[in-house]
Structure formats: C-alpha cells, structure tokens
Motif scaffolding. Structure first.
Motif, PDB file in Angstrom:
ATOM      1  N   THR A  33       0.829  -1.203   0.000  1.00  0.00           N
ATOM      2  CA  THR A  33       0.000   0.000   0.000  1.00  0.00           C
ATOM      3  C   THR A  33       0.871   1.265   0.000  1.00  0.00           C
ATOM      4  N   CYS A  34       2.014   1.180   0.682  1.00  0.00           N
ATOM      5  CA  CYS A  34       2.913   2.330   0.775  1.00  0.00           C
ATOM      6  C   CYS A  34       3.409   2.770  -0.602  1.00  0.00           C
ATOM      7  N   GLY A  35       3.996   1.837  -1.326  1.00  0.00           N
ATOM      8  CA  GLY A  35       4.527   2.172  -2.642  1.00  0.00           C
ATOM      9  C   GLY A  35       3.436   2.636  -3.590  1.00  0.00           C
ATOM     10  N   GLY A  36       2.256   2.001  -3.482  1.00  0.00           N
ATOM     11  CA  GLY A  36       1.134   2.374  -4.331  1.00  0.00           C
ATOM     12  C   GLY A  36       0.599   3.761  -4.040  1.00  0.00           C
ATOM     13  N   SER A  37       0.855   4.253  -2.823  1.00  0.00           N
ATOM     14  CA  SER A  37       0.355   5.569  -2.434  1.00  0.00           C
ATOM     15  C   SER A  37       1.392   6.658  -2.635  1.00  0.00           C
ATOM     16  N   CYS A  38       2.591   6.280  -3.041  1.00  0.00           N
ATOM     17  CA  CYS A  38       3.722   7.219  -3.025  1.00  0.00           C
ATOM     18  C   CYS A  38       3.777   8.058  -4.290  1.00  0.00           C
ATOM     19  N   SER A  40       6.223   9.782  -5.398  1.00  0.00           N
ATOM     20  CA  SER A  40       7.497   9.694  -6.114  1.00  0.00           C
ATOM     21  C   SER A  40       8.007   8.252  -6.173  1.00  0.00           C
ATOM     22  N   GLY A  41       7.097   7.300  -5.956  1.00  0.00           N
ATOM     23  CA  GLY A  41       7.469   5.886  -5.974  1.00  0.00           C
ATOM     24  C   GLY A  41       8.171   5.457  -7.257  1.00  0.00           C
ATOM     25  N   ALA A  42       7.742   6.045  -8.389  1.00  0.00           N
ATOM     26  CA  ALA A  42       8.308   5.646  -9.668  1.00  0.00           C
ATOM     27  C   ALA A  42       9.786   6.008  -9.789  1.00  0.00           C
ATOM     28  N   ASP A  43      10.229   7.001  -9.033  1.00  0.00           N
ATOM     29  CA  ASP A  43      11.638   7.417  -9.101  1.00  0.00           C
ATOM     30  C   ASP A  43      12.527   6.665  -8.115  1.00  0.00           C
ATOM     31  N   MET A  44      11.918   5.895  -7.232  1.00  0.00           N
ATOM     32  CA  MET A  44      12.696   5.210  -6.189  1.00  0.00           C
ATOM     33  C   MET A  44      13.286   3.921  -6.728  1.00  0.00           C
ATOM     34  N   ASP A  45      14.512   3.580  -6.292  1.00  0.00           N
ATOM     35  CA  ASP A  45      15.061   2.313  -6.761  1.00  0.00           C
ATOM     36  C   ASP A  45      14.466   1.124  -6.013  1.00  0.00           C
ATOM     37  N   ALA A  46      13.860   1.373  -4.848  1.00  0.00           N
ATOM     38  CA  ALA A  46      13.084   0.330  -4.171  1.00  0.00           C
ATOM     39  C   ALA A  46      11.870   1.006  -3.546  1.00  0.00           C
ATOM     40  N   THR A  47      10.696   0.410  -3.695  1.00  0.00           N
ATOM     41  CA  THR A  47       9.520   0.981  -3.023  1.00  0.00           C
ATOM     42  C   THR A  47       9.708   0.795  -1.517  1.00  0.00           C
ATOM     43  N   PRO A  48       8.962   1.538  -0.708  1.00  0.00           N
ATOM     44  CA  PRO A  48       9.085   1.324   0.741  1.00  0.00           C
ATOM     45  C   PRO A  48       8.860  -0.150   1.125  1.00  0.00           C
ATOM     46  N   ARG A  49       7.887  -0.796   0.490  1.00  0.00           N
ATOM     47  CA  ARG A  49       7.628  -2.214   0.806  1.00  0.00           C
ATOM     48  C   ARG A  49       8.883  -3.057   0.622  1.00  0.00           C
ATOM     49  N   ARG A  50       9.516  -2.889  -0.534  1.00  0.00           N
ATOM     50  CA  ARG A  50      10.719  -3.661  -0.829  1.00  0.00           C
ATOM     51  C   ARG A  50      11.845  -3.308   0.161  1.00  0.00           C
ATOM     52  N   LEU A  51      11.939  -2.001   0.448  1.00  0.00           N
ATOM     53  CA  LEU A  51      12.985  -1.550   1.367  1.00  0.00           C
ATOM     54  C   LEU A  51      12.815  -2.189   2.752  1.00  0.00           C
ATOM     55  N   CYS A  72      11.651  10.522  -0.835  1.00  0.00           N
ATOM     56  CA  CYS A  72      10.454  10.689  -0.001  1.00  0.00           C
ATOM     57  C   CYS A  72      10.176  12.188   0.126  1.00  0.00           C
ATOM     58  N   VAL A  73       8.934  12.600  -0.191  1.00  0.00           N
ATOM     59  CA  VAL A  73       8.583  14.018  -0.116  1.00  0.00           C
ATOM     60  C   VAL A  73       7.874  14.371   1.199  1.00  0.00           C
ATOM     61  N   SER A  74       7.839  13.415   2.145  1.00  0.00           N
ATOM     62  CA  SER A  74       7.203  13.653   3.443  1.00  0.00           C
ATOM     63  C   SER A  74       5.730  14.021   3.313  1.00  0.00           C
ATOM     64  N   CYS A  75       4.992  13.336   2.451  1.00  0.00           N
ATOM     65  CA  CYS A  75       3.566  13.664   2.299  1.00  0.00           C
ATOM     66  C   CYS A  75       2.708  12.836   3.247  1.00  0.00           C
ATOM     67  N   TYR A  76       3.286  11.774   3.823  1.00  0.00           N
ATOM     68  CA  TYR A  76       2.621  10.939   4.836  1.00  0.00           C
ATOM     69  C   TYR A  76       1.415  10.150   4.316  1.00  0.00           C
ATOM     70  N   TYR A  77       1.248  10.072   2.986  1.00  0.00           N
ATOM     71  CA  TYR A  77       0.145   9.258   2.462  1.00  0.00           C
ATOM     72  C   TYR A  77       0.300   7.797   2.875  1.00  0.00           C
ATOM     73  N   CYS A  78       1.521   7.269   2.709  1.00  0.00           N
ATOM     74  CA  CYS A  78       1.771   5.865   3.067  1.00  0.00           C
ATOM     75  C   CYS A  78       1.446   5.620   4.531  1.00  0.00           C
ATOM     76  N   MET A  79       1.814   6.600   5.360  1.00  0.00           N
ATOM     77  CA  MET A  79       1.689   6.414   6.808  1.00  0.00           C
ATOM     78  C   MET A  79       0.229   6.332   7.247  1.00  0.00           C
ATOM     79  N   ILE A  88       6.032   5.118   8.556  1.00  0.00           N
ATOM     80  CA  ILE A  88       6.897   4.960   7.379  1.00  0.00           C
ATOM     81  C   ILE A  88       7.754   6.201   7.110  1.00  0.00           C
ATOM     82  N   THR A  89       7.121   7.384   7.143  1.00  0.00           N
ATOM     83  CA  THR A  89       7.873   8.607   6.867  1.00  0.00           C
ATOM     84  C   THR A  89       8.998   8.784   7.891  1.00  0.00           C
TER      85      THR A  89
END
Lengths: 197, 329
Positions: A33-38, A40-51, A72-79, A88-89
C-alpha cells in the motif's frame, strides 16, 4: 547484518530504535500500500515495501545506498494508509540519518541541501533562503543559476527575499542547547543507545 | 480568546502576505495573537534528516519558550483542559511542533535527553502542556462558520476557488488534524462561507513536492503540474492555500512548470486569510495582495460579476474530462 553500534544487534533493531513508534516496523505485511500511495514511488530504486523487506533481511549496505529515503517528499500518504500503522515517513528520516552518519551519501544533493539549510539555522536561529539557494545551487547545479536568478529577482521585486539573515536574540542559549544535543548524540554513537540517533 | 503565535521563518519574508493577512483578520475577529518571544526555526524537514536529538532540541526550545510565556500566571490564555494554545499558520511548523510534543510524550528516552539539552539553555519542556494548532483549525472550529458568515461584507461571489490543503495539516494522524486525511472539507466550507464558488479539486490533499523543487526539480515539476492541471480542469480562477511551502512552489515555480511541459497555466495562488480579509472588506493593501508572482488581479476582478450565460459546468463533460487512452469524441 549486525549493527556497528551494538555488535549483537540487527540492522532492523537499529532502524526500530532510531524511529519513534518504530516497533510496528516488525509487523509489515508486505502489502505494498505504501509504494502504491507514493507520489514519487516511480523514481525510487526500491519501493518502501521492498525496502522494509531488505531491512528485515539485514541488507544494510543496499538499504543505506538506496535513493528511496531521499525521494520521499514527506507527504505521509503511506503512513495514514498503512494497515499496520508503521511510521513509514519517520523510518525514511531514520534511514537518511543512518546513511549520512555511516558515510553512504558523499556529495549527494539532498543531504547537502539539508546540511546547508541547518547550517544557517545553527548560526542564526532562523532559516535564510537567499544564502541557502546561493550556496546550494552554486555547488550542485551551476547551470541552473540563470533560472534561479530570474526567480530570485521575481521574489526580490515583491520583497519576498531577504538579503541578510535574521538572528534571534538568545543565540548563545540556542547554541548551548544544540551543542549539548550533538555531544549527547556523539556519545550515544560511541557507547550504544541508538534511540538518540 | 488569546493564542500564542508562532509565525515561522517563511512568514517573515517570503510568505509575508500570509503573516499580514493573518494578523489583520485575527484583529478584525478579536483573536489575540501573542507572538512567541525569540522563537527559532522549527528545522523544517531538514534537521530531522541529519541529527535527531538536535532536531528535537531545536523544536523543543520553541515549545519550552511557549510553556514559559503562555503559562505565565494570570495571563488567562489556557484552554479548558489547562493546555496553552500555540497557533502556527505554516503546515510544516505546525506538524513539527505537534509531532515533537507527541513523540516526546511517548518516548521517555527522547524526552529526558531533549530536556537535558534544553537545560543547557536554561529551559525545560513538559510534553502535553502546549496544544499546537493550525490557524485554519482555529478559524473553522473556534471562530466558526456562522461568525465568519456574519462578518462577510463583500462576498466572493463568482470567484471559482480550488481549495488546496497539501499534506502536513491533514497527515499523519497524531490527533487534532482536520476531519479527513485524504479528502478534508474545512477549507471548502470556509470558502463557501465567504461566498466563493468552490470547485471540486480531487488532488486537494496531494503533495506540492516540498523541498524537491530545490533538490530534484523534475520530480517536483511533475507533482506541481498535476495540481495545476487538476485545478485548471475544474476551471478554478485561483488556488487557495494554507501553507507557505505550497504557495511558494505553486506560485514561484509555475512559469518553470509551464516551460518544462510546454503548458500555459496562469493560476494565482493565494492564502485563505487573504480571502477572508477580502470578504470582510478589510483594506486590500493590508492583506499582502500583489506579492504573488502569478498576479491575482484579473481573477479578483471577477468578484461580484454576474455569472455569464453558459458558465462552465461544475464537472467537465468534454473529451478531456478523464485522460482515458483512446477516448475520442
């Protein structure tokens, strides 16, 4: 992999200790859910889930070299969407600190921006936008200077950019507070106690 | 009712329009704003990325100063539960102060260490003694929509407003935020109370990119483009915001976004307090208009105009309404 702070402690435990409310990190379901909500997820080399899976697997080098926390832009959507209420943030901030402390981030723009920003705060007690923009862009994107200059002129024309920093009155007190905090952090690093790091 | 006031660094200069309009509107409503004496920067999203304890000590100094100033005997500023209220108009300052108060309550190790550092400057903070609030929360929940409606002398009729919340006032959920983490409505209702036409703005709580405009501009430009496109799609005349970082990114970088994507956005970005002052009939010069880089003059000239025949529908019905692949008229 074991911790450089406590030889017996795992990387996962270091991240947990460094993060307020960090215990929930153990409960990650790998739902994504974290990566899907992120944003800037597309620019990350690993989504939070993978990390988080990498952290649990003890892949210290790979995690601390990852660009994920820095995107991470600190938007807290994942959290707010995480079913396990993982902070997460805050974990991303912990990973940034660990990466800087352990020397994984030399000459990168993002940590330099943070360092330059807080340099002015430590010196004056307030942020100083013109100084920050000048120093940071001179070091990292001299080619963008022309564009930044136009922007600065626009801001200046509307009296939105101060030419000199503003200094708080009790700079001595603030300095003493921050130096004490930093000394305590150094001590924690040397003797264990990663909750303060 | 009096509140402690923490303006934050942005409001001193780049967001001066937010500061002057806040003070003007508060004075008009009879809200006392007692500026925190010798406050310092909250550390934004930067200090916590470098040094945790120093970051908490930096924020802690503000909370300690607030405790000292606002809990001074006989000043009558305490909330019903005994906490003194500190108001921050900047979402980043608000969250930093709120979060520090909460995490210092939850984490004894961090609390003890932070107070040890604060003691070096002769200060101490007892978590839970300061109730940190955002300015919008105070306007909506303490002043209230009825009172705000009653004060309106120049309704913002005919102005199509996209209410933009950004991130840090609605997330994370540490208690006391707005009603919803993803689709809040308080700013919508406030703008309606002022007589404005509020457009649907599905991305209203999405991110403006924060400090990414500095570090990785292309990442930020894309986030800004989405917001501007969404507001333009719903034919907003202005975007109204409640955070200096959001205002700066959307306003100062709008021409850059236009350049980068070959777009032609021309959306003024204003603070909600400027809109309140305008609707209350306060002197426009005292509300900071003209400091925005994308001029709001043309949009504001629409106020009071009767709606034109064939005014745009609330939701678009044309082929660009949803960017579906292959959708042709």
């Amino acid at each position: 992999m074991t911790s450089p702070i406590h030889p017996q402690q795992t990387f996962l435990q270091d991240v947990i200790d460094a993060t307020p409310g960090g215990d929930t990190l153990r409960t990650c379901l790998q739902c994504g859910t974290c990566g899907g909500s992120c944003p800037s997820g597309a620019d990350m080399d690993a989504t939070p889930r993978r990390l988080f899976a990498m952290i649990a697997a003890g892949l210290r080098d790979e995690v601390l070299q990852s660009n994920t926390p820095w995107y991470c832009v600190s938007c807290y959507y994942c959290m707010v969407r995480c079913p396990q209420e993982i902070h997460i943030t805050d974990v991303m901030y912990s990973l940034k600190r660990m990466a800087i402390r352990e020397g994984y981030t030399d000459h990168d723009a993002a940590p330099d921006f943070s360092q330059t920003f807080i340099g002015y705060v430590e010196r004056y007690g307030r942020s100083f936008e013109l100084g920050l923009a000048t120093r940071f862009h001179l070091a990292h994107s001299p080619l963008r200077k022309v564009g930044i200059g136009t922007l600065a002129l626009d801001m200046f024309a509307r009296d939105r950019l101060a030419l000199t920093p503003k200094r708080i009155k009790d700079m001595e007190g603030l300095h003493a507070i921050l130096e004490t905090a930093k000394a305590m952090a150094r001590k924690a690093e040397a003797t264990g106690g990663s909750k303060l790091l | 009712m009096n509140y402690g006031y923490y303006p934050g660094c942005s409001l001193e200069r780049n967001a001066a329009a937010y500061d002057v309009s806040t003070r003007a509107v508060a004075a008009h409503l009879g809200l006392g704003l007692d500026e925190l004496e010798d406050w310092n920067c909250c550390g934004a999203t930067e200090y916590i990325a470098i040094n945790k304890l120093a970051a908490y000590a930096l924020i802690g100094r503000n909370l300690a100063l607030a405790q000292k100033q606002l809990h001074a005997p006989g000043n009558g500023r305490l909330a019903a539960d005994g906490r003194a209220q500190l108001v921050a108009p900047c979402s980043a300052c608000f969250l930093n102060l709120r979060k520090a108060d909460r995490y210092l309550q939850d984490d004894e190790t961090l609390r003890t260490a932070t107070n040890e550092a604060l003691a070096a400057g002769g200060l101490r903070y007892d978590p839970g003694t300061i109730f940190v609030r955002h300015l919008l929360d105070v306007m909506v929940n303490d002043v209230g929509f009825e009172e705000i409606k009653r004060r309106v002398t120049k309704p913002l009729t005919g102005l199509r407003v996209a209410p933009y919340y950004g991130c840090l006032l609605v997330r994370p959920r540490l208690g006391g935020e707005l009603s919803n983490a993803e689709y809040p409505t308080e700013l919508d209702q406030l703008m309606k109370a002022l007589g404005a036409e509020v457009v649907d703005f599905p991305l209203k709580a999405h991110c403006c990119g924060g400090h990414m405009t500095q570090i990785s501009a292309e990442v930020a430009y894309e986030l800004l483009r989405r917001l501007l496109q969404n507001a333009a799609d719903y034919k907003a005349d202005v975007i109204v915001t409640l955070c200096p970082m959001c205002q700066l990114n959307l306003d100062a970088y709008q021409s850059r976004v236009n350049q980068h994507f070959g777009a032609g956005f021309n959306l003024p970005i204003l603070y909600f307090t400027q809109m309140m002052g305008l609707a209350f009939g306060l002197d426009e010069k005292a509300l900071g208009f003209g400091k925005e880089i994308v001029s709001a003059a043309a949009a504001l000239a629409k106020i009071g105009e009767p709606p034109k025949a064939g005014a745009p529908a609330r939701r678009r019905k044309d082929d660009k309404a949803l960017p579906m692949p292959g959708a042709k008229p």
